[in-house]
Design a protein around this motif. Structure first.
Motif, PDB file in Angstrom:
ATOM      1  N   GLY A  99       0.842  -1.307  -0.022  1.00 18.21           N
ATOM      2  CA  GLY A  99       0.056   0.010  -0.018  1.00 18.21           C
ATOM      3  C   GLY A  99       0.714   1.137  -0.096  1.00 18.21           C
ATOM      4  O   GLY A  99       0.627   2.155  -0.679  1.00 18.21           O
ATOM      5  N   ARG A 100       1.898   1.494   0.868  1.00 20.12           N
ATOM      6  CA  ARG A 100       2.766   2.282   0.857  1.00 20.12           C
ATOM      7  C   ARG A 100       3.483   2.594  -0.510  1.00 20.12           C
ATOM      8  O   ARG A 100       3.641   3.794  -1.089  1.00 20.12           O
ATOM      9  N   ASP A 101       4.106   1.629  -1.251  1.00 19.19           N
ATOM     10  CA  ASP A 101       4.641   1.542  -2.522  1.00 19.19           C
ATOM     11  C   ASP A 101       3.488   2.068  -3.549  1.00 19.19           C
ATOM     12  O   ASP A 101       3.977   3.018  -4.405  1.00 19.19           O
ATOM     13  N   ALA A 102       2.165   1.678  -3.569  1.00 18.51           N
ATOM     14  CA  ALA A 102       1.271   2.190  -4.296  1.00 18.51           C
ATOM     15  C   ALA A 102       1.081   3.774  -4.001  1.00 18.51           C
ATOM     16  O   ALA A 102       0.930   4.686  -5.217  1.00 18.51           O
ATOM     17  N   LEU A 103       1.101   4.247  -2.940  1.00 19.65           N
ATOM     18  CA  LEU A 103       0.957   5.678  -2.611  1.00 19.65           C
ATOM     19  C   LEU A 103       2.138   6.557  -3.215  1.00 19.65           C
ATOM     20  O   LEU A 103       1.736   7.771  -3.463  1.00 19.65           O
ATOM     21  N   ARG A 104       3.432   6.051  -3.031  1.00 23.62           N
ATOM     22  CA  ARG A 104       4.146   6.739  -3.750  1.00 23.62           C
ATOM     23  C   ARG A 104       4.312   6.992  -5.317  1.00 23.62           C
ATOM     24  O   ARG A 104       5.107   7.568  -5.776  1.00 23.62           O
ATOM     25  N   LYS A 105       3.166   6.298  -5.741  1.00 20.93           N
ATOM     26  CA  LYS A 105       3.141   6.648  -7.324  1.00 20.93           C
ATOM     27  C   LYS A 105       2.144   7.769  -7.622  1.00 20.93           C
ATOM     28  O   LYS A 105       2.053   8.486  -8.550  1.00 20.93           O
ATOM     29  N   ALA A 106       1.802   8.680  -6.455  1.00 20.16           N
ATOM     30  CA  ALA A 106       0.856   9.665  -6.552  1.00 20.16           C
ATOM     31  C   ALA A 106       1.731  10.845  -6.647  1.00 20.16           C
ATOM     32  O   ALA A 106       2.712  10.708  -6.096  1.00 20.16           O
ATOM     33  N   ARG A 107       1.014  11.848  -7.288  1.00 20.63           N
ATOM     34  CA  ARG A 107       1.599  13.267  -7.194  1.00 20.63           C
ATOM     35  C   ARG A 107       1.692  13.822  -6.147  1.00 20.63           C
ATOM     36  O   ARG A 107       2.722  14.332  -5.589  1.00 20.63           O
ATOM     37  N   HIS A 108       0.614  13.848  -5.397  1.00 22.86           N
ATOM     38  CA  HIS A 108       0.339  14.415  -3.815  1.00 22.86           C
ATOM     39  C   HIS A 108      -0.348  13.300  -3.169  1.00 22.86           C
ATOM     40  O   HIS A 108      -1.407  12.770  -3.657  1.00 22.86           O
ATOM     41  N   VAL A 109       0.015  13.276  -1.828  1.00 18.13           N
ATOM     42  CA  VAL A 109      -0.471  12.400  -0.924  1.00 18.13           C
ATOM     43  C   VAL A 109      -0.639  13.421   0.219  1.00 18.13           C
ATOM     44  O   VAL A 109       0.038  13.908   0.936  1.00 18.13           O
ATOM     45  N   VAL A 110      -2.141  13.610   0.433  1.00 12.04           N
ATOM     46  CA  VAL A 110      -2.542  14.679   1.589  1.00 12.04           C
ATOM     47  C   VAL A 110      -2.889  13.709   2.517  1.00 12.04           C
ATOM     48  O   VAL A 110      -3.842  13.022   2.671  1.00 12.04           O
ATOM     49  N   TRP A 111      -2.376  13.927   3.653  1.00 12.47           N
ATOM     50  CA  TRP A 111      -2.677  13.320   5.008  1.00 12.47           C
ATOM     51  C   TRP A 111      -3.617  14.369   5.848  1.00 12.47           C
ATOM     52  O   TRP A 111      -3.219  15.527   6.069  1.00 12.47           O
ATOM     53  N   LEU A 112      -4.774  14.117   5.746  1.00 13.52           N
ATOM     54  CA  LEU A 112      -5.997  14.791   6.434  1.00 13.52           C
ATOM     55  C   LEU A 112      -5.914  14.238   7.832  1.00 13.52           C
ATOM     56  O   LEU A 112      -6.083  13.172   8.138  1.00 13.52           O
ATOM     57  N   ARG A 113      -5.696  15.249   8.907  1.00 13.34           N
ATOM     58  CA  ARG A 113      -5.570  15.158  10.366  1.00 13.34           C
ATOM     59  C   ARG A 113      -6.124  15.720  11.090  1.00 13.34           C
ATOM     60  O   ARG A 113      -6.528  16.834  10.746  1.00 13.34           O
ATOM     61  N   ASP A 114      -6.766  15.273  12.142  1.00 13.77           N
ATOM     62  CA  ASP A 114      -7.609  15.927  13.320  1.00 13.77           C
ATOM     63  C   ASP A 114      -7.405  15.129  14.591  1.00 13.77           C
ATOM     64  O   ASP A 114      -6.834  14.104  14.724  1.00 13.77           O
ATOM     65  N   ASP A 115      -7.661  15.767  15.668  1.00 15.57           N
ATOM     66  CA  ASP A 115      -7.608  15.378  16.950  1.00 15.57           C
ATOM     67  C   ASP A 115      -8.343  14.114  17.199  1.00 15.57           C
ATOM     68  O   ASP A 115      -9.375  13.862  16.543  1.00 15.57           O
ATOM     69  N   LEU A 116      -7.961  13.181  17.753  1.00 16.23           N
ATOM     70  CA  LEU A 116      -8.520  11.811  18.132  1.00 16.23           C
ATOM     71  C   LEU A 116      -9.761  11.937  18.816  1.00 16.23           C
ATOM     72  O   LEU A 116     -10.539  11.278  18.140  1.00 16.23           O
ATOM     73  N   PRO A 117      -9.958  12.675  19.675  1.00 11.95           N
ATOM     74  CA  PRO A 117     -11.393  12.960  20.323  1.00 11.95           C
ATOM     75  C   PRO A 117     -12.230  13.543  19.173  1.00 11.95           C
ATOM     76  O   PRO A 117     -13.494  13.040  19.083  1.00 11.95           O
ATOM     77  N   THR A 157       0.356  17.767   4.639  1.00 14.97           N
ATOM     78  CA  THR A 157      -0.375  17.515   5.716  1.00 14.97           C
ATOM     79  C   THR A 157      -1.337  18.720   6.038  1.00 14.97           C
ATOM     80  O   THR A 157      -0.939  19.834   6.073  1.00 14.97           O
ATOM     81  N   VAL A 158      -2.573  18.157   6.034  1.00 12.09           N
ATOM     82  CA  VAL A 158      -3.638  19.257   6.407  1.00 12.09           C
ATOM     83  C   VAL A 158      -4.049  19.080   7.851  1.00 12.09           C
ATOM     84  O   VAL A 158      -4.930  17.856   7.726  1.00 12.09           O
ATOM     85  N   ASP A 159      -4.348  19.712   8.615  1.00 11.19           N
ATOM     86  CA  ASP A 159      -4.931  19.782   9.761  1.00 11.19           C
ATOM     87  C   ASP A 159      -6.247  20.303   9.682  1.00 11.19           C
ATOM     88  O   ASP A 159      -6.607  21.389   9.177  1.00 11.19           O
ATOM     89  N   ILE A 160      -7.417  19.657  10.230  1.00  7.57           N
ATOM     90  CA  ILE A 160      -8.699  20.082  10.177  1.00  7.57           C
ATOM     91  C   ILE A 160      -8.919  21.264  11.255  1.00  7.57           C
ATOM     92  O   ILE A 160      -9.545  22.349  10.896  1.00  7.57           O
ATOM     93  N   ALA A 161      -8.364  21.453  12.517  1.00  7.81           N
ATOM     94  CA  ALA A 161      -8.458  21.986  13.481  1.00  7.81           C
ATOM     95  C   ALA A 161      -9.785  22.826  13.566  1.00  7.81           C
ATOM     96  O   ALA A 161      -9.921  24.017  13.833  1.00  7.81           O
ATOM     97  N   GLY A 162     -10.967  22.160  13.572  1.00  4.62           N
ATOM     98  CA  GLY A 162     -12.266  22.513  14.057  1.00  4.62           C
ATOM     99  C   GLY A 162     -12.888  23.107  12.821  1.00  4.62           C
ATOM    100  O   GLY A 162     -13.785  23.687  12.959  1.00  4.62           O
ATOM    101  N   ASP A 163     -12.229  23.338  11.718  1.00  6.13           N
ATOM    102  CA  ASP A 163     -12.786  24.125  10.468  1.00  6.13           C
ATOM    103  C   ASP A 163     -13.994  23.086   9.948  1.00  6.13           C
ATOM    104  O   ASP A 163     -13.915  21.769   9.776  1.00  6.13           O
ATOM    105  N   ASP A 164     -14.769  23.801   9.115  1.00  5.60           N
ATOM    106  CA  ASP A 164     -15.628  23.045   8.258  1.00  5.60           C
ATOM    107  C   ASP A 164     -15.207  22.468   7.105  1.00  5.60           C
ATOM    108  O   ASP A 164     -13.748  22.903   6.562  1.00  5.60           O
TER     109      ASP A 164
END
Length: 201
Positions: A99-117, A157-164
């Motif tokens: 799976g990680r090898d497959a992702l390395r074929k992408a132009r951009h890999v965006v990690w969408l991140r938010d607080d665990l709670p 990496t994009v943090d949601i940080a409470g945004d809509d």
């Protein structure tokens, strides 16, 4: 790995969202695709197109290992298609090397991140914790295990940080543009085929 390592600067290539389940990959991914005028494909779409079954059905009938293998294979196939699109990857796709090898074929890999709670609350509202063996504690363990793996494949990496979702999609566009510009600056500073410093003063 930088964006410039993955694709030449012709604008072609796929954007893939990764992140925990419940973080909002599909919602933000659709909005981003609309903003960029690109095709959007969700992991569930790939599974349904290939097998006619949902992820839950495959896990129940064939087991989690088969589900995760299939998700990684289908993502790799989608990333081989010509042109550009926005894709969402299954949360588990970073767990295996394939799976990680497959992702390395992408132009951009965006990690969408938010607080665990916040993620836990979304998952609870969706009813996912009714699944046998799945609980907030299990989600926390998954988060701890996968966080370094998401970081290892992400170009942005994009943090949601409470945004809509609309705001997060706008910030994702800005982050991708900045990544693209940074890659362009690197190419300008070190064009392909240009000789490096000779070391002969």
């Amino acid at each position: 790995m930088s964006t410039s390592d993955r694709a030449d600067g012709d604008g072609q290539g796929h954007i893939v969202f990764v992140g925990l389940m419940g973080v909002g990959k599909s919602t933000v991914g659709r909005l981003l695709a609309d903003r960029l005028g690109l095709r959007f494909t969700d992991n569930d779409d790939l599974l349904a197109r290939h097998s006619g079954r949902t992820a839950e059905q495959i896990a129940t009938e064939s087991g989690l290992d088969e589900l995760h293998r299939l998700e990684a294979d289908l993502l790799a196939d989608a990333l081989e298609e010509p042109g550009s699109s926005v894709l969402t990857a299954a949360a588990s796709v970073v767990s295996g090397e394939a799976g990680r090898d497959a992702l390395r074929k992408a132009r951009h890999v965006v990690w969408l991140r938010d607080d665990l709670p916040a993620v836990t609350a979304r998952v609870a509202r969706s009813g996912q914790f009714h699944r046998p063996g799945f609980s907030p504690d299990v989600l926390r363990e998954i988060d701890e295990r996968r966080t370094p793996l998401f970081a290892s494949v992400a170009t942005t990496t994009v943090d949601i940080a409470g945004d809509d979702p609309e705001t997060v999609a706008d910030r994702t566009v800005a982050a991708l543009l900045e990544a693209q510009n940074a890659a362009g600056r690197r190419h300008t500073a070190h064009p392909r085929g240009a000789p490096g410093p000779s070391g002969n003063g």
